[in-house]
Structure formats: C-alpha cells, structure tokens
Design a protein around this motif. Structure first.
Motif, PDB file in Angstrom:
ATOM      1  N   TYR A 242       6.460  22.487 -17.767  1.00 27.90           N
ATOM      2  CA  TYR A 242       7.558  22.945 -18.622  1.00 27.90           C
ATOM      3  C   TYR A 242       7.092  23.155 -20.060  1.00 27.90           C
ATOM      4  N   ALA A 243       6.265  22.221 -20.557  1.00 32.54           N
ATOM      5  CA  ALA A 243       5.781  22.328 -21.935  1.00 32.54           C
ATOM      6  C   ALA A 243       4.961  23.598 -22.135  1.00 32.54           C
ATOM      7  N   PHE A 244       4.053  23.898 -21.209  1.00 30.11           N
ATOM      8  CA  PHE A 244       3.224  25.090 -21.355  1.00 30.11           C
ATOM      9  C   PHE A 244       4.025  26.367 -21.106  1.00 30.11           C
ATOM     10  N   ARG A 245       4.930  26.322 -20.158  1.00 28.40           N
ATOM     11  CA  ARG A 245       5.764  27.501 -19.898  1.00 28.40           C
ATOM     12  C   ARG A 245       6.584  27.861 -21.131  1.00 28.40           C
ATOM     13  N   ARG A 246       7.162  26.848 -21.757  1.00 34.02           N
ATOM     14  CA  ARG A 246       7.997  27.114 -22.925  1.00 34.02           C
ATOM     15  C   ARG A 246       7.167  27.517 -24.142  1.00 34.02           C
ATOM     16  N   ALA A 247       6.009  26.879 -24.318  1.00 29.65           N
ATOM     17  CA  ALA A 247       5.198  27.148 -25.501  1.00 29.65           C
ATOM     18  C   ALA A 247       4.565  28.539 -25.469  1.00 29.65           C
ATOM     19  N   TYR A 248       4.212  29.032 -24.261  1.00 28.68           N
ATOM     20  CA  TYR A 248       3.462  30.275 -24.172  1.00 28.68           C
ATOM     21  C   TYR A 248       4.151  31.350 -23.333  1.00 28.68           C
ATOM     22  N   ASP A 249       5.453  31.214 -23.138  1.00 27.03           N
ATOM     23  CA  ASP A 249       6.241  32.227 -22.418  1.00 27.03           C
ATOM     24  C   ASP A 249       5.655  32.527 -21.045  1.00 27.03           C
TER      25      ASP A 249
ATOM     26  N   PHE B 216      -4.250  17.176 -23.540  1.00 24.73           N
ATOM     27  CA  PHE B 216      -3.769  18.470 -23.059  1.00 24.73           C
ATOM     28  C   PHE B 216      -3.797  19.516 -24.171  1.00 24.73           C
ATOM     29  N   MET B 217      -3.409  19.120 -25.376  1.00 21.65           N
ATOM     30  CA  MET B 217      -3.372  20.068 -26.488  1.00 21.65           C
ATOM     31  C   MET B 217      -4.770  20.568 -26.841  1.00 21.65           C
ATOM     32  N   VAL B 218      -5.761  19.671 -26.802  1.00 18.98           N
ATOM     33  CA  VAL B 218      -7.130  20.055 -27.127  1.00 18.98           C
ATOM     34  C   VAL B 218      -7.748  20.891 -26.011  1.00 18.98           C
ATOM     35  N   VAL B 219      -7.573  20.445 -24.767  1.00 17.30           N
ATOM     36  CA  VAL B 219      -8.160  21.165 -23.629  1.00 17.30           C
ATOM     37  C   VAL B 219      -7.606  22.583 -23.538  1.00 17.30           C
TER      38      VAL B 219
ATOM     39  N   GLY C 227       0.813  -1.219   0.000  1.00 17.24           N
ATOM     40  CA  GLY C 227       0.000   0.000   0.000  1.00 17.24           C
ATOM     41  C   GLY C 227       0.845   1.267   0.000  1.00 17.24           C
ATOM     42  N   PRO C 228       1.733   1.446   0.997  1.00 14.18           N
ATOM     43  CA  PRO C 228       2.610   2.622   0.986  1.00 14.18           C
ATOM     44  C   PRO C 228       3.491   2.693  -0.258  1.00 14.18           C
ATOM     45  N   GLN C 229       3.964   1.526  -0.742  1.00  5.08           N
ATOM     46  CA  GLN C 229       4.815   1.521  -1.928  1.00  5.08           C
ATOM     47  C   GLN C 229       4.065   2.046  -3.143  1.00  5.08           C
ATOM     48  N   PHE C 230       2.857   1.569  -3.354  1.00  8.01           N
ATOM     49  CA  PHE C 230       2.055   2.030  -4.488  1.00  8.01           C
ATOM     50  C   PHE C 230       1.794   3.532  -4.390  1.00  8.01           C
ATOM     51  N   LEU C 231       1.518   4.002  -3.164  1.00  7.91           N
ATOM     52  CA  LEU C 231       1.204   5.422  -2.991  1.00  7.91           C
ATOM     53  C   LEU C 231       2.407   6.302  -3.293  1.00  7.91           C
ATOM     54  N   THR C 232       3.588   5.911  -2.840  1.00 10.43           N
ATOM     55  CA  THR C 232       4.783   6.728  -3.118  1.00 10.43           C
ATOM     56  C   THR C 232       5.121   6.713  -4.606  1.00 10.43           C
ATOM     57  N   ILE C 233       4.921   5.564  -5.265  1.00 12.78           N
ATOM     58  CA  ILE C 233       5.159   5.508  -6.711  1.00 12.78           C
ATOM     59  C   ILE C 233       4.178   6.417  -7.435  1.00 12.78           C
ATOM     60  N   ALA C 234       2.922   6.449  -6.971  1.00 14.22           N
ATOM     61  CA  ALA C 234       1.927   7.328  -7.582  1.00 14.22           C
ATOM     62  C   ALA C 234       2.350   8.789  -7.469  1.00 14.22           C
ATOM     63  N   LEU C 235       2.812   9.186  -6.304  1.00 15.13           N
ATOM     64  CA  LEU C 235       3.177  10.585  -6.085  1.00 15.13           C
ATOM     65  C   LEU C 235       4.431  10.975  -6.859  1.00 15.13           C
ATOM     66  N   THR C 236       5.424  10.087  -6.912  1.00 16.96           N
ATOM     67  CA  THR C 236       6.618  10.414  -7.697  1.00 16.96           C
ATOM     68  C   THR C 236       6.265  10.528  -9.183  1.00 16.96           C
ATOM     69  N   SER C 237       5.421   9.632  -9.667  1.00 16.04           N
ATOM     70  CA  SER C 237       5.025   9.669 -11.080  1.00 16.04           C
ATOM     71  C   SER C 237       4.222  10.925 -11.393  1.00 16.04           C
ATOM     72  N   ALA C 238       3.284  11.266 -10.507  1.00 19.57           N
ATOM     73  CA  ALA C 238       2.434  12.425 -10.758  1.00 19.57           C
ATOM     74  C   ALA C 238       3.229  13.726 -10.737  1.00 19.57           C
ATOM     75  N   ILE C 239       4.112  13.875  -9.766  1.00 19.97           N
ATOM     76  CA  ILE C 239       4.927  15.088  -9.709  1.00 19.97           C
ATOM     77  C   ILE C 239       5.775  15.203 -10.966  1.00 19.97           C
ATOM     78  N   SER C 240       6.309  14.076 -11.433  1.00 23.99           N
ATOM     79  CA  SER C 240       7.086  14.085 -12.674  1.00 23.99           C
ATOM     80  C   SER C 240       6.218  14.519 -13.851  1.00 23.99           C
ATOM     81  N   GLY C 241       4.991  13.997 -13.915  1.00 27.41           N
ATOM     82  CA  GLY C 241       4.086  14.375 -14.988  1.00 27.41           C
ATOM     83  C   GLY C 241       3.731  15.851 -14.961  1.00 27.41           C
ATOM     84  N   VAL C 242       3.488  16.393 -13.764  1.00 29.34           N
ATOM     85  CA  VAL C 242       3.175  17.822 -13.637  1.00 29.34           C
ATOM     86  C   VAL C 242       4.375  18.670 -14.030  1.00 29.34           C
ATOM     87  N   LEU C 243       5.573  18.239 -13.659  1.00 29.36           N
ATOM     88  CA  LEU C 243       6.786  18.962 -14.058  1.00 29.36           C
ATOM     89  C   LEU C 243       6.894  19.054 -15.583  1.00 29.36           C
TER      90      LEU C 243
END
Length: 454
Positions: free
Chosen positions: A264-271, A415-418, A244-260
């Motif tokens: 970055y993509a939106f920051r670079r694309a739209y200044d 993301f591109m459509v939204v 349980g804790p292992q799955f949760l920490t993997i979820a959080l590391t993956s999600a933070i990576s995805g948000v990063l």
C-alpha cells in the motif's frame, strides 16, 4: 482502477524521484532510531537494570519480556515473508508476483531486526562472540538458543542468495535508467552476467523456493523457535505439540499483514495502482482471513486443553492467561479482521484499501501482544514453586519500548533506502502484466473480426 499500461519507467521511478514526503518520513523514522540508540546506550552503560526484566528470587518478574516477544514477532514476519515469495514462484501464483520482492525484502529486514534483539537481550554484545561464535562447536549440541541463531543465519543466507539471483536480470536490463552514482554496486551485482544464465537462475530460484517451503515447517518458525520454548517443560504455557503450527500461522498472518502495508505504501507513493492492483489486495486479504481463522482455532485448542480437567500447573497458568485483558484484546483484533475479510468476500462493496490496511495493522498489533504475553505468562507461572513467594510483575520499560519503536523505524528506513537502489518490483512482473494486457486487448479484436466474417 487505472488503465495505464505497466512499464519499466514505473519501477525505476522511486530511484529517479524523491519527494518532500520522503524526506519528512525519513526524518520521523530517524527520530525513532535515535530514541532506540539512546535507550540501548543507557542499557550498555548501566546494564539490564534499566529494563523491567528481573531475576527470579531477587526482584521477581521475568527474565524474558518484550525483547524476546518482539524477537519472535520479527522472526515470524521474516519467515512468513519468504514463504509467501517462495509460494509465488513455486506454485505459479503470478497474481502476486508484483509484491514478491517486497516480501523478500521484508524477510531481510525482519531477520535483521530479530538478530538485533538477540544482541540487545544478552546485555553485553561481546557475549555473542564468547558464548556463541568461539564455542559454537560445543553450544550447538546443548543449546536450543544456538539452534535458533543457526537457522536464522541459514534463512538470511538463503533469502539473500534468492534476492541476489533475481536482481541480476533486472539491473542488467534497466541499467541505463538506474542511478549512475551506484555504478560500482551494480557492477558487483552483475559480475559475469550473460543472458545464458537466465534459464539456470530460474531453476536455481525454483529449488531455493522449494527448500524454503520445506524448511519453514520443519526447522524454522514451525520448528526450532517453538522447540526453544516447548523443551522447557517447567513452563506449562510453553509446552505442547500445538506450538509449532501456532507459531507458523502467526508468522504467516504477520507476514501477509506486513506485505499488505508495504504494498500500500509503495502503491500510494508512486501511483502503482496499475501494478499492485486491487485484485492483489483482495487476494492477500483472503489469505489473511484464512490464516487468522487457523490462528484462532489453534488458540482455542490450547484453551480447551488448559481448562478441561488439566494438571494443576496448566490449569493455573491458563486461567492466569484468560484473566489478562490484553490477551482478549489481541484475540478480538484477529477475530475482527477475520470477520471483515469474510464479510467483504460476501459483500464486495465493503472492500477498500484503507480497511485492508487497518486490518493488517490490527493483526500485527495482535500478534505482537500475543507473543509478548506468551513469553511473559510462561515465566510468571512456572510448574516449580521455588520462587512462588516472589512472583513479581512485568510491564515493558521505556528502554524496551524504545527498542520496538527503533526496530520498526529501522525496517521502514531499510525499505526507503533499498527503493533508491534496486527495483522493489521485479521486471518479470511488469513483463507478465504487460503481456496479460496485450492478450486482453487482442481478444475483443479477434472476437469482432470473427463476427464480421460471419
């Protein structure tokens, strides 16, 4: 760092401007979706035989492979994304408010990709109707798989509600700058809206955030999904309270990576360097380093319990896992990311956006590999010896790999459509950033006035 003042014009820019790069990226991801559809079409025509998934006792190997490993990966990204957004609202972490909606959108996209894997893996999509929907009243009492579908649906509804409530405020105030062709959609989104509801919606969103934070460790990626595996005690690599804790920490590391990566993509694309600032990336990196540390620590717990005087079946499964080079590659990627994060806190000159994104990609690759190996190794080394004579082997087929490429392409397309329909940065975030800038600008003036009077 830019000194430009954040404005409403910034967050509506993606809806007003479409570059050649946008169309180029859209063409590339469309090819990825096409490859996935061709692969899935072959599977629907010929059956799961076109994959490398095999039945025990006939071709050997495993019945679950990349499909279920990628399913867990996408669910983890989705759950971690909404946990991040909920924490921003619940704990007053205003520093991350510019990326809160990106995290919410990542949840919607991730759950969609995960749900798609359920449909793909059952072979015939009609089984979703006959096995789950029509017999839900019976299967919900007997199948952890149906528990899984239930909580994912619950999470999707909660996130969609969460997102819809916050969009109403933005659409109403930015309506003059939004595309006229989408007027029918905006009219639906703002049905019955009055300014009097803002305070009520704020309370509702707070309670939704609280519910999400509570449900995450109890029922979602810290609960039902690890239960799905740990309840099958014949698979020694799957059982244990640490899952349980292992799955949760993997979820959080993956999600933070995805948000990063999305930030970055939106920051670079739209200044948007004055909106999604370096400070946001530094903060997210610190959280990524912290959860990477927990990730490695929980892996160490599993290894120690698996090699120090364990039962024979656990010993066999653990040594098979430790003999897998891909496992050590994934652990090395997470360790390298953790080392970089803590190094750049001690020596700030090591920080850069490019290194941050490289660290995020490394973690996403590591968590995907770890989840696929978790599924495969558990099935390859069961406790019972009924099929020990035909252990088989497993490596993802092109059809399975095309599904991974396709779901990643679908999430990018989402993301591109939204971004062409609604602001992906909340108006509240812009208003707070602008208010902070006003306070910063007024402070030196006040100090100078005091000095003159003195």
């Amino acid at each position: 760092m830019s000194t430009e003042r954040p404005s409403e014009a910034d967050i509506v820019r993606p809806m007003q401007r479409t570059s050649k790069g946008y169309y180029g990226l859209l063409a590339v991801v469309s090819l990825g979706i096409l490859a996935f559809l061709i692969g899935w079409g072959l599977q629907l025509r010929d059956g799961l035989i076109v994959t490398s998934l095999g039945d025990w006792g006939s071709s050997g190997g495993v019945t679950w492979g990349l499909y279920i490993g990628a399913f867990i990966w996408w669910v983890g990204i989705a759950h971690g994304g909404i946990i991040l957004s909920a924490a921003v609202r619940l704990l007053g972490m205003d520093r991350y408010k510019p990326v809160a909606r990106l995290a919410e959108l990542l949840t919607i996209a991730g759950l969609t990709a995960a749900g798609l894997y359920i449909i793909i893996h059952v072979g015939r999509p009609d089984r979703i109707v006959t096995s789950i929907l029509l017999n839900y009243h019976e299967t919900i009492h007997t199948s952890p798989l149906v528990w899984d579908v239930t909580v994912i649906t619950l999470y999707f509804v909660m996130t969609a509600t969460y997102l819809a409530l916050t969009i109403r405020y933005d659409v109403t105030r930015l309506r003059d700058d939004l595309p006229d062709r989408l007027e029918p959609l905006y009219r639906v989104l703002t049905i019955g809206y009055t300014e009097a509801e803002d305070e009520v919606v704020e309370r509702m969103v707070w309670w939704l955030a609280l519910g999400i934070i509570i449900l995450a460790p109890l029922l979602l990626h810290g609960g039902v999904i690890p239960w799905l595996f740990s309840l099958l005690s014949s698979m020694p690599g799957w059982s244990g309270a640490v899952q349980g804790p292992q799955f949760l920490t993997i979820a959080l590391t993956s999600a933070i990576s995805g948000v990063l990566i999305a930030s970055y993509a939106f920051r670079r694309a739209y200044d948007w360097d004055h909106i999604i600032t370096d400070d946001v990336f530094r903060g997210l990196l610190l959280w990524l380093g912290f959860f990477s540390l927990l990730f490695l620590w929980l892996q160490l717990q599993q290894i120690i319990n698996g090699v120090f005087a364990p039962p024979v079946d656990v010993d066999y499964a653990m040594h098979a896992k430790l003999a897998q080079p891909l496992y050590w590659v994934s652990m090395g990627l997470v360790f390298g990311t953790m080392a970089y994060v803590f190094a750049q806190t001690l020596r700030p000159s090591l920080f850069s956006l490019e290194r941050s994104i490289a660290a995020a990609v490394a973690v996403l690759c590591a968590t995907l590999v770890e989840k696929i190996l978790f599924v495969v190794e558990g099935l390859m080394h069961p406790t019972f010896s009924l099929y020990s004579g035909v252990p088989g082997s497993y490596f993802p087929s092109l059809v399975e790999l095309s599904s991974l490429v396709g779901t990643i392409a679908i999430v990018i397309t989402f993301f591109m459509v939204v971004a062409k329909v609604i602001p992906v940065v909340e108006l509240h975030a812009i208003e707070e950033l602008r208010g902070h800038d006003d306070e910063t600008e007024s402070s030196p003036t006040a100090d100078s006035s005091m000095e003159v009077n003195a």
